[in-house]
Write an enzyme that holds these catalytic residues in place. Structure first.
Site, PDB file in Angstrom:
ATOM      1  N   ARG A   1     -16.723  -9.199   0.467  1.00  0.00           N
ATOM      2  CA  ARG A   1     -17.328 -10.290   1.232  1.00  0.00           C
ATOM      3  C   ARG A   1     -17.944  -9.750   2.523  1.00  0.00           C
ATOM      4  O   ARG A   1     -17.280  -9.079   3.307  1.00  0.00           O
ATOM      5  CB  ARG A   1     -16.292 -11.375   1.526  1.00  0.00           C
ATOM      6  CG  ARG A   1     -15.771 -12.007   0.252  1.00  0.00           C
ATOM      7  CD  ARG A   1     -14.940 -13.243   0.467  1.00  0.00           C
ATOM      8  NE  ARG A   1     -14.443 -13.722  -0.821  1.00  0.00           N
ATOM      9  CZ  ARG A   1     -13.807 -14.875  -1.002  1.00  0.00           C
ATOM     10  NH1 ARG A   1     -13.588 -15.665   0.045  1.00  0.00           N
ATOM     11  NH2 ARG A   1     -13.388 -15.238  -2.198  1.00  0.00           N
ATOM     12  N   GLY A   2     -19.214 -10.044   2.702  1.00  0.00           N
ATOM     13  CA  GLY A   2     -19.927  -9.590   3.893  1.00  0.00           C
ATOM     14  C   GLY A   2     -20.416  -8.161   3.818  1.00  0.00           C
ATOM     15  O   GLY A   2     -20.955  -7.649   4.798  1.00  0.00           O
TER      16      GLY A   2
ATOM     17  N   ARG B   1      -2.639  -2.055  -2.720  1.00  0.00           N
ATOM     18  CA  ARG B   1      -2.172  -3.045  -3.696  1.00  0.00           C
ATOM     19  C   ARG B   1      -2.650  -2.607  -5.072  1.00  0.00           C
ATOM     20  O   ARG B   1      -3.541  -1.750  -5.189  1.00  0.00           O
ATOM     21  CB  ARG B   1      -2.749  -4.427  -3.376  1.00  0.00           C
ATOM     22  CG  ARG B   1      -4.255  -4.414  -3.278  1.00  0.00           C
ATOM     23  CD  ARG B   1      -4.894  -5.773  -3.210  1.00  0.00           C
ATOM     24  NE  ARG B   1      -6.318  -5.675  -2.940  1.00  0.00           N
ATOM     25  CZ  ARG B   1      -7.253  -5.356  -3.835  1.00  0.00           C
ATOM     26  NH1 ARG B   1      -6.880  -5.078  -5.081  1.00  0.00           N
ATOM     27  NH2 ARG B   1      -8.524  -5.299  -3.504  1.00  0.00           N
TER      28      ARG B   1
END
Length: 406
Positions: A160-161, A281
């Site tokens: 995102r972005g 993660r």
């Protein structure tokens, strides 16, 4: 005797969340979901999962709920598949004296500026970068590094972005987008301006300091970096594999990780393996499914074993090629699934097809992982055969978009 429970913070609508629930049950655990909005995850109702509505960004509130649940259940572990609550999961594990990641290590890894500084200090190859807090900073940094550059928020996930800026006009346009109120910041506005590292993209999956495997990855159309396809394992020379493995292990050490599963994004450039980003993660869909199809290793089950203090096992039971295609729109418009999913699913070698949105949905591209409309996963003994199966199934699914009227 009280049930042994696994607390899962938030979830995932694209397959991984359900896989955690199913793996927990296979291990004899009772999954409980804590979420700010459980209605986001349709599998919770379908699987009859006990859910608790709580602000998962409020550590004190989550501690209270876990303490309340602890009066009824034997809490064996706490974890998540989502990066935005991974620090919270680590802090909960510390509070309740359960196995878990070091929240300080996770926190510094999730800050891309801090991550870059630590990797650079350790001598790990990364793109040149500068920090920018306003438009002038961005312009100066791009001039120093040289166009094209990548602009990205210092904190965030899901691409995102993130955008490739090839010209001064694109640079100014995306700077206005990031700083002009359209981008939702997870922290104080800070922009990383990075050198564009050209080369093939790879993702290394790690468990602790052990390399599980390396996937080849492809993006959708630039200027954005939205993953479109993964193939596992990647076709690499021995030298390339050895170098990516070495760099990946070095990243884990430099960032003081090493307990949790991590996925490391790299590019093979003129100067070899260059680290783009380290994510503390497990990788999301479709990587866990591909690892299981290719090697017989259930990364999610092994992650849960780690979380509840049991011995995990990364031994391979077989070897084949698996690939996953994420279905992306090529324009804005009204979505139509023009094909037959049942026919696509019946193609020999197709392992899974999941559509995230239904026909007649209005699609407006965001330039990040919110653009994913579904996925198709296939496996076979060879790369060529797997690619052919995957393409046949994708064609049968029949993604089509009708452009909005002018």
């Amino acid at each position: 005797m009280s049930k042994r429970a696994l607390i899962l913070l938030e979830g995932n609508t694209r397959g991984v969340g359900l896989l955690y629930v199913q793996a927990a049950r296979r291990l004899g655990l009772y999954p409980i979901n804590l979420s700010a909005d459980p209605t986001r995850y349709d599998y919770l109702d379908a699987e009859k999962i006990e859910t608790v509505r709580v602000d998962t960004n409020n550590l004190a509130a989550v501690i209270r709920e876990c303490s309340r649940l602890g009066a009824t259940y034997d809490i064996a572990g706490i974890t998540t598949s989502e990066e935005f609550v991974y620090v919270t999961a680590g802090k909960l594990c510390r509070h309740f004296d359960l196995p878990g990641p070091n929240p300080a290590s996770i926190e510094q890894c999730c800050d891309k500026l801090t991550q870059c500084q630590l990797l650079a200090d350790a001598g790990i190859p990364i793109p040149a970068y500068r920090l920018a807090q306003n438009a002038r900073d961005v312009e100066d940094a791009a001039a120093e590094i040289g166009l094209p550059v990548i602009l990205k928020p210092a904190v965030g996930c899901g691409s995102r972005g993130v955008r490739l800026c090839r010209t001064a006009e694109e640079l100014a346009e995306h700077t206005i987008y990031l700083l002009g109120g359209k981008h939702i910041w997870q922290s104080l506005p800070r922009i990383l301006v990075e050198e564009y590292a050209e080369g093939l993209q790879y993702v290394a999956s790690m468990m602790g300091d052990e390399l599980v495997g390396i996937a080849a990855a492809k993006f959708g159309a630039p200027p954005h970096f939205v993953y479109r396809e993964f193939t596992f394992p990647a076709v690499l020379t021995d030298k390339e594999h050895e170098r990516i493995a070495h760099v990946s292990r070095s990243c884990v050490r430099a960032l003081s990780l090493g307990w949790e599963p991590t996925n490391i994004e790299l590019r093979w450039t003129k100067r070899g393996a260059v680290v783009i980003e380290v994510n503390p993660r497990p990788a999301g869909t479709p990587v866990p499914q591909l690892v299981q199809l290719a090697y017989g290793i259930d990364l999610i089950t092994e992650h849960i074993k780690l979380v509840i203090g049991e011995e995990w096992n990364l031994r391979r039971s077989h070897s084949q090629t698996a690939a996953g295609r994420l279905l992306l729109p090529d324009r804005d418009g009204t979505l139509n699934w023009a094909g037959d999913v049942s026919l696509a699913t019946a193609v020999p070698g197709v392992a899974e097809i999941k559509l995230y949105v239904s026909s007649k949905t209005s699609i407006i591209r965001q330039g990040d992982n919110r653009d994913w409309l579904g996925h198709v996963i296939a496996a076979s003994p060879s790369h060529g055969e797997t690619n052919a199966i995957l393409q046949r199934a994708v064609d049968l699914v029949g993604l089509s978009l009708t452009q909005f009227p002018p």
